[in-house]
Design a protein around this motif. Structure first.
Motif, PDB file in Angstrom:
ATOM      1  N   VAL A   1       0.894  -1.313   0.158  1.00  0.00           N
ATOM      2  CA  VAL A   1       0.066  -0.005  -0.010  1.00  0.00           C
ATOM      3  C   VAL A   1       0.932   1.208   0.080  1.00  0.00           C
ATOM      4  O   VAL A   1       1.908   1.295   0.926  1.00  0.00           O
ATOM      5  CB  VAL A   1      -1.099  -0.138   1.129  1.00  0.00           C
ATOM      6  N   PHE A   2       0.512   2.218  -0.914  1.00  0.00           N
ATOM      7  CA  PHE A   2       1.333   3.637  -0.818  1.00  0.00           C
ATOM      8  C   PHE A   2       0.540   4.550  -0.078  1.00  0.00           C
ATOM      9  O   PHE A   2      -0.568   4.557  -0.058  1.00  0.00           O
ATOM     10  CB  PHE A   2       1.527   3.836  -2.339  1.00  0.00           C
ATOM     11  N   HIS A   3       1.537   5.486   0.590  1.00  0.00           N
ATOM     12  CA  HIS A   3       0.907   6.493   1.228  1.00  0.00           C
ATOM     13  C   HIS A   3       1.451   7.977   0.985  1.00  0.00           C
ATOM     14  O   HIS A   3       0.696   8.952   1.403  1.00  0.00           O
ATOM     15  CB  HIS A   3       1.350   6.106   2.716  1.00  0.00           C
ATOM     16  N   GLY A   4       2.533   7.979   0.297  1.00  0.00           N
ATOM     17  CA  GLY A   4       2.933   9.360  -0.132  1.00  0.00           C
ATOM     18  C   GLY A   4       3.245   9.424  -1.619  1.00  0.00           C
ATOM     19  O   GLY A   4       3.995   8.319  -2.209  1.00  0.00           O
ATOM     20  N   MET A   5       3.577  10.551  -2.114  1.00  0.00           N
ATOM     21  CA  MET A   5       4.088  10.651  -3.571  1.00  0.00           C
ATOM     22  C   MET A   5       4.544  12.017  -3.468  1.00  0.00           C
ATOM     23  O   MET A   5       4.070  13.027  -2.994  1.00  0.00           O
ATOM     24  CB  MET A   5       2.698  10.540  -4.362  1.00  0.00           C
ATOM     25  N   TRP A   6       5.667  12.191  -4.430  1.00  0.00           N
ATOM     26  CA  TRP A   6       6.397  13.505  -4.695  1.00  0.00           C
ATOM     27  C   TRP A   6       7.124  13.131  -6.101  1.00  0.00           C
ATOM     28  O   TRP A   6       7.621  12.184  -6.337  1.00  0.00           O
ATOM     29  CB  TRP A   6       7.211  13.727  -3.688  1.00  0.00           C
ATOM     30  N   GLY A   7       7.474  14.360  -6.781  1.00  0.00           N
ATOM     31  CA  GLY A   7       8.337  14.206  -7.918  1.00  0.00           C
ATOM     32  C   GLY A   7       8.613  15.428  -8.479  1.00  0.00           C
ATOM     33  O   GLY A   7       8.533  16.496  -7.809  1.00  0.00           O
ATOM     34  N   VAL A   8       9.598  15.417  -9.391  1.00  0.00           N
ATOM     35  CA  VAL A   8      10.192  16.659  -9.942  1.00  0.00           C
ATOM     36  C   VAL A   8       9.897  17.122 -11.292  1.00  0.00           C
ATOM     37  O   VAL A   8      10.031  18.234 -11.830  1.00  0.00           O
ATOM     38  CB  VAL A   8      11.615  16.721  -9.768  1.00  0.00           C
ATOM     39  N   ALA A   9       9.366  15.967 -12.078  1.00  0.00           N
ATOM     40  CA  ALA A   9       9.072  16.218 -13.557  1.00  0.00           C
ATOM     41  C   ALA A   9       8.032  14.913 -13.720  1.00  0.00           C
ATOM     42  O   ALA A   9       7.835  14.030 -13.127  1.00  0.00           O
ATOM     43  CB  ALA A   9      10.292  16.195 -14.269  1.00  0.00           C
ATOM     44  N   PRO A  10       7.438  15.219 -14.992  1.00  0.00           N
ATOM     45  CA  PRO A  10       6.438  14.249 -15.506  1.00  0.00           C
ATOM     46  C   PRO A  10       7.162  12.738 -15.777  1.00  0.00           C
ATOM     47  O   PRO A  10       6.589  11.818 -15.686  1.00  0.00           O
ATOM     48  CB  PRO A  10       5.980  14.808 -16.889  1.00  0.00           C
ATOM     49  N   ASN A  11       8.445  12.825 -15.937  1.00  0.00           N
ATOM     50  CA  ASN A  11       9.176  11.431 -16.102  1.00  0.00           C
ATOM     51  C   ASN A  11      10.095  11.385 -15.013  1.00  0.00           C
ATOM     52  O   ASN A  11      10.899  10.351 -14.991  1.00  0.00           O
ATOM     53  CB  ASN A  11       9.940  11.427 -17.542  1.00  0.00           C
ATOM     54  N   ASP A  12       9.735  11.782 -13.578  1.00  0.00           N
ATOM     55  CA  ASP A  12      10.540  11.485 -12.187  1.00  0.00           C
ATOM     56  C   ASP A  12       9.753  11.762 -11.135  1.00  0.00           C
ATOM     57  O   ASP A  12       9.772  12.855 -10.665  1.00  0.00           O
ATOM     58  CB  ASP A  12      11.831  12.385 -12.421  1.00  0.00           C
ATOM     59  N   ALA A  13       9.083  10.670 -10.842  1.00  0.00           N
ATOM     60  CA  ALA A  13       8.267  10.799  -9.692  1.00  0.00           C
ATOM     61  C   ALA A  13       8.581   9.426  -8.651  1.00  0.00           C
ATOM     62  O   ALA A  13       8.955   8.418  -9.099  1.00  0.00           O
ATOM     63  CB  ALA A  13       6.588  10.816 -10.173  1.00  0.00           C
ATOM     64  N   TRP A  14       8.008   9.831  -7.590  1.00  0.00           N
ATOM     65  CA  TRP A  14       8.145   8.625  -6.432  1.00  0.00           C
ATOM     66  C   TRP A  14       6.916   8.342  -5.613  1.00  0.00           C
ATOM     67  O   TRP A  14       6.095   9.271  -5.397  1.00  0.00           O
ATOM     68  CB  TRP A  14       9.286   8.979  -5.583  1.00  0.00           C
ATOM     69  N   LEU A  15       6.803   6.965  -5.138  1.00  0.00           N
ATOM     70  CA  LEU A  15       5.782   6.463  -4.258  1.00  0.00           C
ATOM     71  C   LEU A  15       6.522   5.847  -3.146  1.00  0.00           C
ATOM     72  O   LEU A  15       7.632   5.388  -3.207  1.00  0.00           O
ATOM     73  CB  LEU A  15       5.105   5.384  -5.021  1.00  0.00           C
ATOM     74  N   VAL A  16       5.830   6.191  -1.941  1.00  0.00           N
ATOM     75  CA  VAL A  16       6.390   5.562  -0.792  1.00  0.00           C
ATOM     76  C   VAL A  16       5.508   4.951  -0.026  1.00  0.00           C
ATOM     77  O   VAL A  16       4.126   5.316  -0.228  1.00  0.00           O
ATOM     78  CB  VAL A  16       7.300   6.421   0.307  1.00  0.00           C
ATOM     79  N   GLY A  17       5.341   3.683   0.700  1.00  0.00           N
ATOM     80  CA  GLY A  17       4.588   3.037   1.407  1.00  0.00           C
ATOM     81  C   GLY A  17       5.102   1.761   2.224  1.00  0.00           C
ATOM     82  O   GLY A  17       6.232   1.907   2.716  1.00  0.00           O
ATOM     83  N   GLY A  18       4.151   0.757   2.532  1.00  0.00           N
ATOM     84  CA  GLY A  18       4.528  -0.293   3.232  1.00  0.00           C
ATOM     85  C   GLY A  18       3.835  -1.414   2.894  1.00  0.00           C
ATOM     86  O   GLY A  18       2.478  -1.309   2.404  1.00  0.00           O
ATOM     87  N   THR A  19       4.295  -2.737   3.236  1.00  0.00           N
ATOM     88  CA  THR A  19       3.736  -3.923   3.335  1.00  0.00           C
ATOM     89  C   THR A  19       2.905  -4.275   4.305  1.00  0.00           C
ATOM     90  O   THR A  19       3.093  -3.578   5.164  1.00  0.00           O
ATOM     91  CB  THR A  19       4.559  -4.999   2.780  1.00  0.00           C
ATOM     92  N   ALA A  20       2.138  -5.493   4.262  1.00  0.00           N
ATOM     93  CA  ALA A  20       1.482  -5.851   5.625  1.00  0.00           C
ATOM     94  C   ALA A  20       2.466  -6.238   6.638  1.00  0.00           C
ATOM     95  O   ALA A  20       2.192  -5.975   7.861  1.00  0.00           O
ATOM     96  CB  ALA A  20       0.520  -7.124   5.079  1.00  0.00           C
ATOM     97  N   GLY A  21       3.596  -6.375   6.348  1.00  0.00           N
ATOM     98  CA  GLY A  21       4.561  -6.655   7.265  1.00  0.00           C
ATOM     99  C   GLY A  21       5.412  -5.492   7.752  1.00  0.00           C
ATOM    100  O   GLY A  21       6.496  -5.722   8.315  1.00  0.00           O
ATOM    101  N   ASN A  22       4.950  -4.457   7.161  1.00  0.00           N
ATOM    102  CA  ASN A  22       5.637  -3.199   7.404  1.00  0.00           C
ATOM    103  C   ASN A  22       6.913  -3.095   6.871  1.00  0.00           C
ATOM    104  O   ASN A  22       7.709  -2.273   7.166  1.00  0.00           O
ATOM    105  CB  ASN A  22       5.990  -2.858   8.928  1.00  0.00           C
ATOM    106  N   THR A  23       7.225  -3.739   5.790  1.00  0.00           N
ATOM    107  CA  THR A  23       8.679  -3.540   4.940  1.00  0.00           C
ATOM    108  C   THR A  23       8.322  -2.064   4.120  1.00  0.00           C
ATOM    109  O   THR A  23       7.193  -1.994   3.368  1.00  0.00           O
ATOM    110  CB  THR A  23       8.804  -4.419   3.911  1.00  0.00           C
ATOM    111  N   GLY A  24       9.169  -1.235   4.255  1.00  0.00           N
ATOM    112  CA  GLY A  24       9.086  -0.160   3.584  1.00  0.00           C
ATOM    113  C   GLY A  24       9.245  -0.248   1.998  1.00  0.00           C
ATOM    114  O   GLY A  24       9.988  -1.053   1.224  1.00  0.00           O
ATOM    115  N   LEU A  25       8.302   0.510   1.178  1.00  0.00           N
ATOM    116  CA  LEU A  25       8.115   0.398  -0.132  1.00  0.00           C
ATOM    117  C   LEU A  25       8.498   1.743  -0.652  1.00  0.00           C
ATOM    118  O   LEU A  25       8.016   2.761  -0.560  1.00  0.00           O
ATOM    119  CB  LEU A  25       6.729   0.019  -0.576  1.00  0.00           C
ATOM    120  N   ILE A  26       9.425   1.723  -1.835  1.00  0.00           N
ATOM    121  CA  ILE A  26       9.645   3.093  -2.503  1.00  0.00           C
ATOM    122  C   ILE A  26       9.703   2.781  -4.014  1.00  0.00           C
ATOM    123  O   ILE A  26      10.323   1.612  -4.556  1.00  0.00           O
ATOM    124  CB  ILE A  26      11.169   3.538  -2.195  1.00  0.00           C
TER     125      ILE A  26
END
Length: 265
Positions: A1-26
């Motif tokens: 599941v993703f919780h946050g998003m940010w980017g600098v350009a249409p071809n350069d964006a990021w998602l962050v979140g975590g799995t059910a086991g709390n492993t960080g996702l990027i």
């Protein structure tokens, strides 16, 4: 599941979140597809921000702070164990993060330190127009302002939880929250802006005076044209938590159970 998003350009964006086991996702968007990035975190990540395309920060549960330098994510000591929900910076050596129970931390001179916020309310969002003009928002209508010296409370005019804040300048700032709440700051005071909805709102992004997006519960998506808010068909009834866009007419939103949408007419 993703919780946050940010980017600098249409071809350069990021998602962050975590799995059910709390492993960080990027995950990273390169303009063609989304690709996962190894980050080594065992905690859910909630927000991401960068001073540039090559200098990125992510924050999350347990006081987790990660820094991406040289293409590699590394953990950084935050000095706190509280969950962090938002991050914003005025520059590469002037970064703020907020979270649980009024927690505020500041990065400068190469390290993070605690800063007195003046509140014990949960803080969900932070944004600034300049290094000496920064705002945080949180539960029960909490709003705080930083003038370059210290944080002080401000009157929001509401007791609804406020979940996010974004703006274009020191006299054009928006915050949103529960019960369809939308408040606008004109450089003098926070006033109500009729949203026309009663659903809780969670994300806001402003491109300009006549191009602002807000998202929330049950697929709520609103657009402001400079005069009034109107509903936009999101195509989903799922909760939408975040909205971000690099340029007008190219907007991403993310939501419940990995929902990810792009508005690009």
């Amino acid at each position: 599941v993703f919780h946050g998003m940010w980017g600098v350009a249409p071809n350069d964006a990021w998602l962050v979140g975590g799995t059910a086991g709390n492993t960080g996702l990027i995950w990273h968007w390169n303009g063609a597809d989304w690709q996962p990035e190894s980050n080594g975190s065992t905690q859910q990540l909630n927000a991401i921000w960068g001073s540039s395309a090559s200098d990125l920060w992510a924050v999350g549960k347990g006081g987790t702070v990660l820094h991406r330098v040289g293409g590699v994510w590394v953990p950084v000591v935050s000095g706190v164990s509280d969950e962090l929900w938002a991050i914003w910076g005025a520059g590469p050596d002037d970064i703020w993060s907020v979270g649980l129970s009024g927690r505020v931390i500041h990065y400068t001179s190469g390290s993070w330190s605690r800063v007195t916020s003046g509140t014990s309310q949960y803080l969900f969002g932070i944004w600034g127009a300049a290094a000496n003009d920064i705002w945080f928002v949180g539960s029960l209508g909490t709003i705080g302002h930083y003038d370059g010296v210290s944080w002080a409370s401000a009157s929001s005019g509401t007791t609804q939880d406020l979940h996010a804040i974004h703006g274009r300048s020191a006299n054009d700032i928006w915050t949103i929250g529960n019960g369809g709440t939308i408040r606008h700051y004109d450089g003098t005071a926070w006033t109500n802006s009729a949203s026309g909805v009663s659903n809780s709102l969670y994300g806001v992004w402003e491109h300009g005076l006549n191009d602002i997006w807000v998202v929330g519960n049950e697929g709520t998506m609103l657009h402001y044209n400079g005069t009034a808010w109107s509903r936009s068909n999101s195509g989903t009834t799922q909760g939408i938590w975040q909205v971000w866009g690099a340029v007008p007419g190219d907007v991403w939103s993310l939501g419940h159970e990995g929902l990810l949408m792009r508005y690009n007419p």
